[in-house]
Design an enzyme around this catalytic site. Sequence first.
Site, PDB file in Angstrom:
ATOM      1  N   CYS A  30      15.668 -44.317 -80.783  1.00  0.00           N
ATOM      2  CA  CYS A  30      15.391 -44.559 -79.370  1.00  0.00           C
ATOM      3  C   CYS A  30      16.605 -45.188 -78.689  1.00  0.00           C
ATOM      4  CB  CYS A  30      14.173 -45.472 -79.211  1.00  0.00           C
ATOM      5  SG  CYS A  30      13.792 -45.839 -77.478  1.00  0.00           S
ATOM      6  N   GLY A  66      14.330 -31.595 -80.950  1.00  0.00           N
ATOM      7  CA  GLY A  66      15.200 -31.314 -79.818  1.00  0.00           C
ATOM      8  C   GLY A  66      15.011 -29.901 -79.302  1.00  0.00           C
ATOM      9  N   ASP A  67      14.759 -29.792 -77.984  1.00  0.00           N
ATOM     10  CA  ASP A  67      14.745 -28.500 -77.281  1.00  0.00           C
ATOM     11  C   ASP A  67      13.690 -27.525 -77.781  1.00  0.00           C
ATOM     12  OD1 ASP A  67      16.811 -29.538 -75.843  1.00  0.00           O
ATOM     13  OD2 ASP A  67      18.388 -28.299 -76.742  1.00  0.00           O
TER      14      ASP A  67
END
Length: 340
Positions: free
Chosen positions: A115, A216-217
């Site tokens: 994070c 991711g993505d």
Amino acid sequence: MPHIEPRNPEHNPLYIIKKCQQEKRPVFIAGPMVRYSKLPFRSLVREYNTDIVYSPMILAREFVRNETARLSDFTTNNFDTPLIVQVGVNNVTDLLRFVEMIHPYVDGIGINCGCPIKEQTREGIGAALMSEPDLVANMVHAVKEKYGDKVTIETKIRIHKDLNETISFVKKVEAAGVDFITVHGRTRTTRSSIPANFDAIKLVKETVSVPVIANGDCFSLKDAYDIAEYTNCEGVMAVRGILANPTLFAGFDKATWGSIEKFWEYSTAYGLPFRLIQHHFSCMLDPQLPKALYKDMMDCKNLIELLDWFDDNFILKRSGEEGFGTAVEIQYRQQRTLHI
């Protein structure tokens, strides 16, 4: 103390990973989201082919010291499984206390090492741990030494600018006994508008022998399969994509109307603050509603007003009504369709 049923071993993340390998598909995972991956949302995505769901990150220090924090930060029920709770922690003592309290209620525990929020990194948690591989390894080792296979532990990381650091990091946590690793293919300073680095995730997968999850993505079911094939990872985690479309892993290209009806059911049955409910609907409906109608939804000031707005503009079925939760397209009321 209340009687706690033992966790179903078939809900252990490692069992699910093996099961999905036998099915020749990646594990589908809904990742941790601050405020938003709470019980109602977790319950919703499980209805749409999501295999494993994460809780929002919980701060270990607050959780172990403060009963109010425990009551507000973690809510679950017997249907909330498979569940991995993500923890923000920067020392062995707090982690062991946290694990002792929470492990009977979850199927795995994930250490947040990725994070990038400044408030977290200033406290030495989240992405700050990316520069503390020995500390992370010590925390993993302490949990596995005490609990062994009774607790499944994961680390969720980002990549370093120098990938040699990433390789060194994952080797250390693997040697410490981590059960699997999730890799977000961006550095702590990479904007989400920059494509994820799947080559870096692939490199991590080639480096360790424990399962690796690619993050991711992922915005569609096709993305999930493409990412898994390219990286050779055992699973794919969606975060922004599944927040906007909880039906993503079921193959729908946008949030179905049925998922809207089901989220109303879960959020009101289990309880969720009005602003969080409104935000979920804004994420799910923003790409689908005319701008003026979307603005009207966001102008609602409380839950009753929001529910009335839905009933005025749409056919919103309740649990028990025929066809509840099954519609794909938005169910506008007849008079509204004339103005679309």
